[in-house]
Write a protein that holds these residues in place. Structure first.
Motif, PDB file in Angstrom:
ATOM      1  N   LYS A 133     -10.192  13.056  -7.636  1.00  0.00           N
ATOM      2  CA  LYS A 133     -10.424  14.292  -7.031  1.00  0.00           C
ATOM      3  C   LYS A 133     -10.636  15.448  -8.237  1.00  0.00           C
ATOM      4  N   ARG A 134      -9.880  15.390  -9.097  1.00  0.00           N
ATOM      5  CA  ARG A 134      -9.936  16.497 -10.161  1.00  0.00           C
ATOM      6  C   ARG A 134     -11.312  16.488 -10.961  1.00  0.00           C
ATOM      7  N   LEU A 135     -11.610  14.928 -11.345  1.00  0.00           N
ATOM      8  CA  LEU A 135     -12.757  14.579 -11.907  1.00  0.00           C
ATOM      9  C   LEU A 135     -13.921  15.151 -11.176  1.00  0.00           C
ATOM     10  N   ILE A 136     -14.242  15.010  -9.905  1.00  0.00           N
ATOM     11  CA  ILE A 136     -15.159  15.454  -9.038  1.00  0.00           C
ATOM     12  C   ILE A 136     -15.277  16.859  -9.014  1.00  0.00           C
ATOM     13  N   ASP A 137     -14.249  17.373  -8.750  1.00  0.00           N
ATOM     14  CA  ASP A 137     -13.913  18.766  -8.901  1.00  0.00           C
ATOM     15  C   ASP A 137     -14.488  19.546  -9.792  1.00  0.00           C
ATOM     16  N   HIS A 138     -14.006  19.130 -11.106  1.00  0.00           N
ATOM     17  CA  HIS A 138     -14.573  19.687 -12.196  1.00  0.00           C
ATOM     18  C   HIS A 138     -16.149  19.285 -12.507  1.00  0.00           C
ATOM     19  N   ALA A 139     -16.577  18.273 -12.299  1.00  0.00           N
ATOM     20  CA  ALA A 139     -18.053  18.044 -12.250  1.00  0.00           C
ATOM     21  C   ALA A 139     -18.615  19.112 -11.494  1.00  0.00           C
ATOM     22  N   HIS A 140     -18.303  19.307 -10.210  1.00  0.00           N
ATOM     23  CA  HIS A 140     -19.044  20.315  -9.231  1.00  0.00           C
ATOM     24  C   HIS A 140     -18.929  21.761  -9.984  1.00  0.00           C
ATOM     25  N   GLU A 141     -17.804  21.832 -10.468  1.00  0.00           N
ATOM     26  CA  GLU A 141     -17.739  23.226 -11.356  1.00  0.00           C
ATOM     27  C   GLU A 141     -18.731  23.402 -12.439  1.00  0.00           C
ATOM     28  N   LEU A 142     -18.923  22.159 -13.277  1.00  0.00           N
ATOM     29  CA  LEU A 142     -20.117  22.308 -14.146  1.00  0.00           C
ATOM     30  C   LEU A 142     -21.803  22.141 -13.569  1.00  0.00           C
ATOM     31  N   GLY A 143     -21.618  21.945 -12.263  1.00  0.00           N
ATOM     32  CA  GLY A 143     -23.184  21.856 -11.685  1.00  0.00           C
ATOM     33  C   GLY A 143     -23.519  20.300 -11.759  1.00  0.00           C
ATOM     34  N   LEU A 144     -22.647  19.384 -11.895  1.00  0.00           N
ATOM     35  CA  LEU A 144     -23.027  18.021 -11.965  1.00  0.00           C
ATOM     36  C   LEU A 144     -22.728  17.544 -10.731  1.00  0.00           C
ATOM     37  N   MET A 145     -23.820  16.575 -10.164  1.00  0.00           N
ATOM     38  CA  MET A 145     -23.511  15.750  -8.938  1.00  0.00           C
ATOM     39  C   MET A 145     -22.390  14.615  -9.278  1.00  0.00           C
ATOM     40  N   MET A 146     -22.043  13.932  -8.253  1.00  0.00           N
ATOM     41  CA  MET A 146     -21.005  12.593  -8.471  1.00  0.00           C
ATOM     42  C   MET A 146     -21.582  11.593  -7.820  1.00  0.00           C
ATOM     43  N   PHE A 147     -21.953  10.572  -8.218  1.00  0.00           N
ATOM     44  CA  PHE A 147     -22.309   9.101  -7.337  1.00  0.00           C
ATOM     45  C   PHE A 147     -21.362   8.287  -7.344  1.00  0.00           C
ATOM     46  N   LEU A 148     -21.010   7.468  -6.625  1.00  0.00           N
ATOM     47  CA  LEU A 148     -20.355   6.044  -6.621  1.00  0.00           C
ATOM     48  C   LEU A 148     -21.082   4.858  -6.179  1.00  0.00           C
ATOM     49  N   ASP A 149     -20.830   3.910  -6.870  1.00  0.00           N
ATOM     50  CA  ASP A 149     -21.379   2.705  -6.570  1.00  0.00           C
ATOM     51  C   ASP A 149     -20.321   1.910  -5.516  1.00  0.00           C
ATOM     52  N   VAL A 150     -20.780   1.550  -4.517  1.00  0.00           N
ATOM     53  CA  VAL A 150     -20.128   0.774  -3.575  1.00  0.00           C
ATOM     54  C   VAL A 150     -20.680  -0.360  -3.424  1.00  0.00           C
ATOM     55  N   SER A 208       1.043  -1.054  -0.098  1.00  0.00           N
ATOM     56  CA  SER A 208       0.004   0.109  -0.037  1.00  0.00           C
ATOM     57  C   SER A 208       0.887   1.315   0.089  1.00  0.00           C
ATOM     58  N   LEU A 209       0.309   2.368  -0.228  1.00  0.00           N
ATOM     59  CA  LEU A 209       1.120   3.658  -0.351  1.00  0.00           C
ATOM     60  C   LEU A 209       0.455   4.528   0.604  1.00  0.00           C
ATOM     61  N   VAL A 210       1.299   5.262   1.361  1.00  0.00           N
ATOM     62  CA  VAL A 210       0.822   6.254   2.505  1.00  0.00           C
ATOM     63  C   VAL A 210       0.362   7.549   1.549  1.00  0.00           C
ATOM     64  N   VAL A 211      -0.965   7.965   1.534  1.00  0.00           N
ATOM     65  CA  VAL A 211      -1.227   9.062   1.196  1.00  0.00           C
ATOM     66  C   VAL A 211      -1.472  10.024   2.097  1.00  0.00           C
ATOM     67  N   ASP A 212      -1.345  11.407   1.636  1.00  0.00           N
ATOM     68  CA  ASP A 212      -1.819  12.619   2.516  1.00  0.00           C
ATOM     69  C   ASP A 212      -2.931  13.068   1.934  1.00  0.00           C
ATOM     70  N   PRO A 213      -4.204  12.942   2.569  1.00  0.00           N
ATOM     71  CA  PRO A 213      -5.274  13.564   1.633  1.00  0.00           C
ATOM     72  C   PRO A 213      -5.378  14.957   1.575  1.00  0.00           C
ATOM     73  N   ARG A 214      -4.670  15.662   2.591  1.00  0.00           N
ATOM     74  CA  ARG A 214      -4.434  17.210   2.451  1.00  0.00           C
ATOM     75  C   ARG A 214      -3.497  17.665   1.455  1.00  0.00           C
ATOM     76  N   SER A 215      -2.948  16.836   0.762  1.00  0.00           N
ATOM     77  CA  SER A 215      -2.154  17.285  -0.312  1.00  0.00           C
ATOM     78  C   SER A 215      -2.890  18.051  -1.527  1.00  0.00           C
ATOM     79  N   TYR A 216      -4.108  17.617  -1.788  1.00  0.00           N
ATOM     80  CA  TYR A 216      -5.084  18.000  -2.979  1.00  0.00           C
ATOM     81  C   TYR A 216      -6.058  19.508  -2.287  1.00  0.00           C
ATOM     82  N   GLU A 217      -5.635  20.190  -3.342  1.00  0.00           N
ATOM     83  CA  GLU A 217      -6.377  21.484  -3.008  1.00  0.00           C
ATOM     84  C   GLU A 217      -7.801  21.544  -3.546  1.00  0.00           C
ATOM     85  N   TRP A 218      -8.808  21.630  -2.936  1.00  0.00           N
ATOM     86  CA  TRP A 218     -10.237  21.546  -3.709  1.00  0.00           C
ATOM     87  C   TRP A 218     -10.561  22.951  -3.929  1.00  0.00           C
ATOM     88  N   SER A 219     -11.282  22.984  -5.150  1.00  0.00           N
ATOM     89  CA  SER A 219     -11.605  24.535  -5.523  1.00  0.00           C
ATOM     90  C   SER A 219     -13.240  24.623  -5.380  1.00  0.00           C
TER      91      SER A 219
END
Length: 604
Positions: free
Chosen positions: A180-197, A88-99
């Motif tokens: 995260k960039r995909l979700i960020d851009h979707a929100h910029e366009l007014g699109l909701m993002m859902f995920l199947d879990v 596994s890889l240690v990821v820092d979630p705070r490294s992405y800056e949401w817009s």
């Protein structure tokens, strides 16, 4: 803005280093494997192993050595660069800056959902390439993108339902920041993002929980995939929290707007509160500042999970996939009567009428497909928006032997009638990728178990064995024609072709979808925003379907002739014809076979 969902397991970057935590109640010893070196972990109460390492940092590779030799990935890994068996890889979630700091979501009634398989939605099959398609989908009238499961699965090709590391977005599609960039851009366009879990099972390769956390599973509740997930026995508290945190993780750390819970009828819980109730309650208590939508797939048709508060907001779950609507349509359009279509082929129009009016066609009724099984609960009191309707989705296309789309099976005039009714009815519509232009590409079942030939063989033979009870595949030689799910060519055939809408007849199909979605926004959406007051439906002996949904603002009425001769029906003069494929009407509609209309009239 930075986002992180704190959780008691997995990794957490602290001022003292990285905290590692693993629940391994049936292991005798656990060591952290960090950048190639082992470090002893301290065992705590209830089977927890923890360690804070000052040597670890974002980007460090790690795993856990269990009982001396087996090295396993973190079950709560945020990223797996080398697939399910790697470190596994240690990821820092705070490294992405949401817009998307001002994004608060959209009301549920505005949802027009577009279901996407990331790997086959674009030529590149990545999160980054999907970003480039969002503008076109927004312009079409789509308001929400639903990703098929992306949790780390074995190999490079999979539908996603073989995931084994539910916190790690699959590396085949890109890195966490790409998602995260995909979700960020979707929100910029007014699109909701859902995920199947998927919380009902793990895939057949890469699930190591059995090696150190046996209480995660239970033999008391067997499933089609093996032992059930233990949500109601000894050790269930951790199991429940593992999935509840997973839901919150996707909603908070990745800012998804909603989740679709796969096959919840396979999650058996004899305790109280039921896992589904606790899951929805915890989510709604934790996230109060934006719209969150929770959708079930539930073969049991349990209306109890879809109940509303007095203000019409969902008490627990927002909606359920309306399989009854789809299955009724499919039986009516194709005449197919094998498999689960057996439950609808006897009276497809009556099943369709009830499902359109009341949500479920089966509301405590016996199943012919599964003798002795009683399906469903009363649902007529629920609003239409408690149901997600579709003519096609990944299951209904991909679970066919050859993955044919409905446009391959049904005459265009009949499909056009179904599409108009589907998009203009008051349920929430879901479009499967490419459906909007009648894509010619199939969507076939595919996996990638190249490194495990025995498993690949079992899946290949199992896929063909699934269809041996169907008349068309009773001959073993014919069954061999079913596409091999382990062959990469099966995956490649399933990629949709974005150049098709530039050509006829796909161009015309796309324009019609766009026209219907604009009509939905202009005429149907205002009704959905008002109070729902009930429905009624009738079916004449000549197969005329008549459904009315009453709202505070107006009544919406569907009329469609599924018989074999013209029918005349009085619709009155004080109505607004929203859509018709039968020509003009002056109060008395003349409907030829397989013609229909949708009208709006004032409420009493």
């Amino acid at each position: 803005m930075q986002r992180i969902h704190p959780m008691p397991f997995g990794t957490e970057i602290t001022i003292d280093g990285v905290r590692f935590a693993l629940w391994a109640p049936t292991a005798s010893e656990v060591k952290l494997v960090l950048d190639g070196a082992d470090q002893a972990m301290e065992i705590h109460e209830d089977g927890w192993y923890r360690l804070v390492s000052s040597h670890a940092r974002a980007g460090s590779r790690y795993g856990y050595r269990v009982d001396g030799n087996l090295v396993v990935p973190d079950p709560a890994s945020r990223f797996q660069p080398d697939d399910v068996h790697g470190l596994s890889l240690v990821v820092d979630p705070r490294s992405y800056e949401w817009s998307d700091t001002s994004w608060s979501g959209r009301p549920w009634e505005e949802a027009v959902i577009y279901e996407v398989h990331v790997g086959t939605a674009t030529p590149e099959g990545t999160y980054a390439s999907l970003v480039k398609k969002l503008d076109a989908l927004r312009d079409l009238g789509i308001t929400a993108i639903e990703l098929m499961p992306i949790a780390e699965f074995p190999g490079r090709r999979n539908w996603g339902y073989d995931g084994v590391l539910p916190y790690a977005p699959d590396a085949a599609y890109g890195r966490p920041e790409d998602l995260k960039r995909l979700i960020d851009h979707a929100h910029e366009l007014g699109l909701m993002m859902f995920l199947d879990v998927v919380y009902n099972h793990f895939g057949p390769s890469g699930n190591y929980l059995h090696a150190y956390a046996k209480p995660f599973f239970t033999e008391r509740h067997p499933t089609p995939w093996g032992a059930g997930i233990n949500v109601d026995g000894e050790g269930a508290r951790f199991v429940r929290d593992f999935f509840i945190h997973n839901a919150l993780y996707w909603l908070e750390e990745y800012h998804f707007d909603g989740l679709r819970f796969d096959a919840v009828h396979a999650i058996v819980d004899d305790s109280r509160p039921h896992f589904l109730e606790e899951l929805a309650t915890r989510i709604r208590q934790s996230i109060r500042d934006r719209h969150i939508h929770l959708v079930l797939e539930n073969e049991a048709n349990q209306a109890r999970w879809l109940e509303r508060h007095s203000d019409r907001s969902p008490r627990l779950h927002t909606a359920q996939w309306a399989d009854d609507i789809h299955n009724s349509w499919h039986a009516l359009l194709t005449g197919e009567n094998e498999g689960y279509y057996q439950d609808y082929a006897d009276e497809p129009l009556r099943r369709l009428g009830r499902a359109l009016a009341e949500g479920f066609a089966y509301q405590g009724d016996p199943s012919a497909h599964k003798p002795g099984v009683i399906r469903g609960e009363s649902s007529a009191h629920l609003p239409p928006t408690a149901f997600v309707s579709f003519l096609q989705n990944h299951d209904q296309v991909g679970n066919r032997a050859f993955g044919e789309r409905l446009s391959h099976l049904v005459p265009q005039d009949r499909l056009a009638l179904a599409q108009a009714i589907f998009l203009l009815s008051p349920q929430i519509p879901l479009i499967f990728m490419g459906e909007e232009w009648s894509a010619s590409t199939p969507f076939q079942f595919f996996v990638d178990f190249e490194s495990e030939p025995d498993l690949a063989k079992a899946v290949r033979e199992g896929r063909r064995g699934e269809f041996k009870h169907f008349k068309a595949f009773a001959d073993p030689d014919t069954a061999q024609s079913i596409p091999d799910p382990t062959d990469s060519a099966t995956f490649e055939r399933s990629r949709i072709d974005w150049a098709e809408p530039e050509r006829s007849p796909h161009r015309e199909a796309l324009l019609e979808t766009k026209r219907l979605l604009k009509l939905r926004k202009d005429e149907i959406l205002p009704l959905l925003r008002s109070e729902y007051r009930g429905s009624r439906y009738t079916i004449s002996p000549e197969s005329m379907l008549d459904v009315t949904w009453a709202f505070a603002g107006a009544k919406l009425r569907l009329l469609a002739n599924f018989g074999d001769r013209p029918m005349s029906i009085d619709i009155g003069n004080d109505v607004q014809v929203l859509w018709s494929n039968s020509g003009p009407s002056d109060g008395n509609a003349q409907l030829e076979p397989w013609k229909g209309m949708i009208v709006k009239e004032a409420s009493a």
